[in-house]
Design a protein around this motif. Structure first.
Motif, short mmCIF file in Angstrom:
data_model
loop_
_atom_site.label_atom_id
_atom_site.label_comp_id
_atom_site.label_asym_id
_atom_site.label_seq_id
_atom_site.Cartn_x
_atom_site.Cartn_y
_atom_site.Cartn_z
N GLY A 27 56.96 33.52 47.16
CA GLY A 27 55.81 33.67 48.03
C GLY A 27 54.50 33.69 47.27
N SER A 28 54.40 32.88 46.21
CA SER A 28 53.24 32.95 45.31
C SER A 28 52.06 32.15 45.84
CB SER A 28 53.64 32.45 43.92
OG SER A 28 54.67 33.24 43.39
N TYR A 29 51.45 32.64 46.90
CA TYR A 29 50.27 32.01 47.47
C TYR A 29 49.19 33.08 47.51
CZ TYR A 29 53.61 28.43 48.74
OH TYR A 29 54.58 27.47 48.68
N TYR A 30 48.15 32.93 46.69
CA TYR A 30 47.22 34.02 46.47
C TYR A 30 46.08 34.00 47.49
CZ TYR A 30 49.93 34.44 42.20
OH TYR A 30 50.96 34.58 41.31
N THR A 31 45.33 35.07 47.53
CA THR A 31 44.41 35.36 48.62
C THR A 31 42.98 34.96 48.26
OG1 THR A 31 45.81 37.31 48.93
CG2 THR A 31 43.83 37.15 50.29
N PRO A 32 42.29 34.19 49.12
CA PRO A 32 40.90 33.82 48.82
C PRO A 32 39.98 35.03 48.87
CG PRO A 32 41.53 33.07 51.02
CD PRO A 32 42.78 33.58 50.36
N ASP A 33 38.90 34.97 48.10
CA ASP A 33 37.99 36.11 47.95
C ASP A 33 37.45 36.65 49.28
OD1 ASP A 33 38.41 35.99 45.26
OD2 ASP A 33 36.47 35.08 44.76
N PRO A 34 37.01 35.79 50.23
CA PRO A 34 36.48 36.36 51.48
C PRO A 34 37.49 37.20 52.24
CG PRO A 34 35.83 34.07 51.26
CD PRO A 34 36.85 34.33 50.19
N LEU A 35 38.76 36.81 52.17
CA LEU A 35 39.80 37.58 52.85
C LEU A 35 40.07 38.89 52.13
CD1 LEU A 35 41.38 37.16 55.42
CD2 LEU A 35 43.15 35.99 54.11
N VAL A 36 40.03 38.86 50.81
CA VAL A 36 40.15 40.09 50.01
C VAL A 36 39.03 41.06 50.37
CG1 VAL A 36 39.98 41.05 47.69
CG2 VAL A 36 41.37 39.01 48.08
N ASP A 37 37.80 40.55 50.41
CA ASP A 37 36.65 41.41 50.72
C ASP A 37 36.76 42.00 52.11
OD1 ASP A 37 35.61 40.85 48.22
OD2 ASP A 37 34.32 39.23 48.94
N ALA A 38 37.24 41.21 53.06
CA ALA A 38 37.43 41.72 54.43
C ALA A 38 38.46 42.84 54.46
CB ALA A 38 37.85 40.58 55.35
N GLY A 60 49.91 39.68 42.44
CA GLY A 60 49.56 38.32 42.08
C GLY A 60 48.78 38.26 40.77
N ASP A 61 47.75 37.40 40.74
CA ASP A 61 46.96 37.26 39.52
C ASP A 61 45.72 38.14 39.52
OD1 ASP A 61 45.37 35.99 41.37
OD2 ASP A 61 45.16 34.12 40.23
N GLY A 62 45.62 39.07 40.48
CA GLY A 62 44.53 40.05 40.45
C GLY A 62 43.44 39.85 41.47
N ALA A 63 43.72 39.18 42.58
CA ALA A 63 42.68 38.93 43.58
C ALA A 63 42.07 40.22 44.10
CB ALA A 63 43.26 38.11 44.73
N PHE A 64 42.90 41.22 44.37
CA PHE A 64 42.38 42.48 44.91
C PHE A 64 41.71 43.33 43.84
CE2 PHE A 64 44.89 41.11 48.44
CZ PHE A 64 44.25 41.63 49.54
N VAL A 65 42.17 43.22 42.60
CA VAL A 65 41.49 43.91 41.50
C VAL A 65 40.07 43.37 41.35
CG1 VAL A 65 41.54 44.48 39.05
CG2 VAL A 65 43.68 44.27 40.32
N ARG A 66 39.95 42.06 41.38
CA ARG A 66 38.63 41.46 41.28
C ARG A 66 37.75 41.83 42.47
NH1 ARG A 66 42.02 37.42 39.25
NH2 ARG A 66 42.09 36.33 41.25
#
Length: 248
Positions: A27-38, A60-66
């Motif tokens: 399931g390695s499909y990472y999250t775009p920044d606008p969705l993370v921010d939301a 994942g590769d750190g989308a939510f950390v960023r």
């Protein structure tokens, strides 16, 4: 072997594990920044007290950390990621963001067996992967963790269902969460375990519908689900939204 059809629509043959790409298996499909921010905005709007202990069960590769770094937030982050390269990238992002904690290279379900900590906030985008494609050790660990909650995986078709229930079970009472989930949360019987858990154990519930095409990387309808862990109750109120009405 020919697949059956319903109402004239051909059914897709079920793929075996060997016919499925490694990326899809995990399931390695990472999250775009606008969705993370939301997600982060919805979670933080429901925090009671300070949010110092964060859990991302599929980092994942750190989308939510960023995303935390973009908002100037610091605290102790525990990220779990089964892909070794992605876990290393996430750990690097954690260090650069100035968060304490660690990114663990492990299966979330196996990690549960040797960590019993509670968290203030749970965020993330659980992997969309068939339950049957998990390793036997992962399934066994998941089912043992469910049994401790007096729940069972019967009828569960996809691993995201177990990710959600078992991650939210690690929230302290009053802790908040926001997750990116597939539209199946609303539309399928196999997601019933999540719906029941949310209604029994969580309050201040919001489901925000995000149609495909809103972000370039999102190719299916998803739901942002946010709320707060609370004592079990007989009845809960759910707020259903469409679009970006509450984002900040």
């Amino acid at each position: 072997m020919r697949a059956f059809c319903v109402c004239g629509i051909p059914a897709r043959p079920v793929k075996t594990r060997g016919q499925t790409s490694e990326r899809k298996l995990r399931g390695s499909y990472y999250t775009p920044d606008p969705l993370v921010d939301a997600c982060l905005a919805l979670a933080l709007a429901r925090v009671h007290g300070s949010a110092t202990r964060w859990l991302d069960p599929s980092a994942g590769d750190g989308a939510f950390v960023r995303g935390l770094s973009r908002r100037g937030l610091v605290g102790a982050l525990t990220g779990i990621e089964i892909d070794e390269q992605a876990a290393a990238a996430c750990e690097q992002a954690r260090v650069q963001a100035g968060c304490s904690g660690a990114v663990v290279h492990d299966s979330f379900f196996c990690w549960l067996a040797h960590d019993e900590g509670e968290f203030d906030v749970v965020v993330g985008n659980p992997p969309y992967v068939r339950y049957q494609f998990l390793d036997a050790s992962e399934r066994e660990s998941a089912e043992r963790a469910l049994a401790r909650l007096e729940l069972a995986a019967q009828g569960v078709a996809n691993a995201w269902v177990l990710f959600v229930v078992l991650a939210l079970a690690r929230l302290r009472e009053g802790g908040s969460f926001a997750l990116v989930l597939p539209f199946e949360l609303i539309a399928t019987g196999s997601a019933g375990l999540v719906r029941e858990f949310l209604l029994r154990e969580c309050e201040a519930l919001v489901l925000e519908l995000i149609p495909r095409g809103r972000f370039g990387a999102i190719v299916q309808d998803v739901v942002l689900v946010a709320g707060r862990r609370a004592a079990p109750a007989q009845q809960r109120r759910i707020e259903l939204r469409e679009g970006e009405s509450s984002w900040s």
